[in-house]
Design an enzyme around this catalytic site. Structure first.
Site: not given
Ligand code: SAH
Length: 351
Positions: A94, A107, A114, A118, A121, A218, A335
């Site tokens: 996506e 984006c 992945c 996390c 996510c 975070h 995401c």
């Molecule tokens: N792998 C990269 C890109 C990830 S997505 C990274 O970790 O930075 C971009 C941002 O969205 C990251 O800061 C990730 O931690 C955050 N993210 C992912 N899922 C989320 C969610 N459900 N709510 C808020 N932020 C989220």
């Protein structure tokens, strides 16, 4: 012989390919490069100033990575568009278009799925399928520019995947998308977000690109961070901040820190103060993201008052803070959510 991924090649590599593999004159490489990266051609057959014979040779020896649109959801709130693209091997990814006053921002995903794990996510729920090639990442941008008929001015690598876990292809992507002979998006309009792979941040710093590096922090201490992000077992916050200082020294680019706020987890005023203390002296910007609740995860969004308090507290201690505006709320813009619901549907799971 495997067909060559020519859309991932630099102009120099393409010249070698055109002369040595195809046995053509060197200037053909420039024509080909322009068709791919400026005119955003979707097939060799569109390349009408190349002879039929050359196009035939291209068909035999090379392929053009082109994504097909599986779905496109348009937000009725803010015009955000969420695309689901199918890759040539059937995988889906996506990408999101956000329309801002300053321009069109896309984006992109950097991997199919992945493996960072996390806890909040959706992208990581089914693990990593594979890395994306530079050409596939480019075509996320190109396909959207073709679709809307307007120039894309900014790209953020913040979709599914960990870009620094796909270092070589992402670096190639960054160089190609900012190439003055290609789409030529200024490096200052490119942002790459990482969960904090320290050796790769150091390597990237040495490349001296003018892109913005965003770090997904975070949490304000390693113990809490390890609960949210498994990668924190490998690298401490102190190591990440050292790498950021090095990145700044090398590039003079201000670092962005992303901090997703989950109710009762990391959103207290004590957390805000600790965050300010941690980042003191670093030329940085803090982006607060009210966490986007994901069905399979049990985090709740901090309420708007706590988010505002968190921001105020950080500012009081000198932090440079913005709250990320939520976009595309009505179209599963968090995401990995859209891809997950799509693949679950294919598998007949209830969504
Ligand atoms: N792998 C990269 C890109 C990830 S997505 C990274 O970790 O930075 C971009 C941002 O969205 C990251 O800061 C990730 O931690 C955050 N993210 C992912 N899922 C989320 C969610 N459900 N709510 C808020 N932020 C989220």
């Amino acid at each position: 012989m495997e067909k060559a991924d020519i859309k991932s090649m630099t102009i120099g590599e393409l010249e070698t390919f055109v002369t040595e593999v195809l046995g053509e004159k060197k200037f053909r490489a420039s024509q080909l490069y322009e068709w791919m990266h400026v005119r955003l051609a979707g097939s060799f057959d569109e390349m009408t100033n190349l002879s039929k014979a050359l196009r035939e040779k291209l068909h035999q020896n090379a392929y053009l990575a082109v994504l097909t649109q599986a779905r496109c959801l348009v937000s009725s709130i803010d015009g955000t568009r969420k695309y689901l693209f199918r890759l040539s091997d059937g995988n889906v990814i996506e990408s999101v278009l956000m329309k801002y006053k300053f321009g069109n921002s896309v984006c992109i995903s950097s991997q199919v799925g992945c493996r960072m794990g996390c806890r909040f996510c959706a992208s990581t729920l089914d693990g990593l399928a594979r890395n994306l090639t530079a050409s596939e990442m480019l075509d996320e941008v190109y396909s959207i520019q073709r679709d809307i008929g307007e120039r894309i001015s900014n790209v953020v690598i913040m979709g599914s995947g960990e870009p620094l876990d796909n270092y070589d292809q992402v670096l190639r992507f960054l160089k190609l998308i900012s190439d003055e002979k290609g789409l030529h998006i200024s490096q200052r309009n490119l942002t790459m977000s990482t969960c904090g792979l320290v050796p790769e941040i150091m390597a990237l710093a040495k490349e001296q690109l003018q892109i913005t590096l965003a770090i997904s922090l975070h949490a304000v201490n390693d113990e809490r961070r390890r609960e949210l992000m498994p990668i924190a077992r490998r690298y401490t916050i102190a190591q990440i901040l050292d790498a950021c200082r090095y990145y700044y020294e090398q590039t003079k680019r201000r670092i962005t820190f992303e901090y997703s706020l989950a109710r009762g987890v990391n959103d207290s005023s004590e957390d805000a103060r600790a965050l300010a203390r941690l980042l003191k002296g670093l030329n940085c910007h803090i982006n607060l993201i009210p966490i986007n609740p994901v069905k399979e995860r049990d985090f709740e969004q901090s309420d708007p008052v706590s988010v505002q308090n968190f921001k105020n507290k950080l500012e009081k201690y000198g932090g440079n803070v913005t709250i990320r505006r939520e976009m595309g709320r009505d179209i599963q813009a968090a995401c990995g959510q859209l891809r997950k619901s799509y693949t679950d549907n294919l598998l007949g799971k209830e969504v």
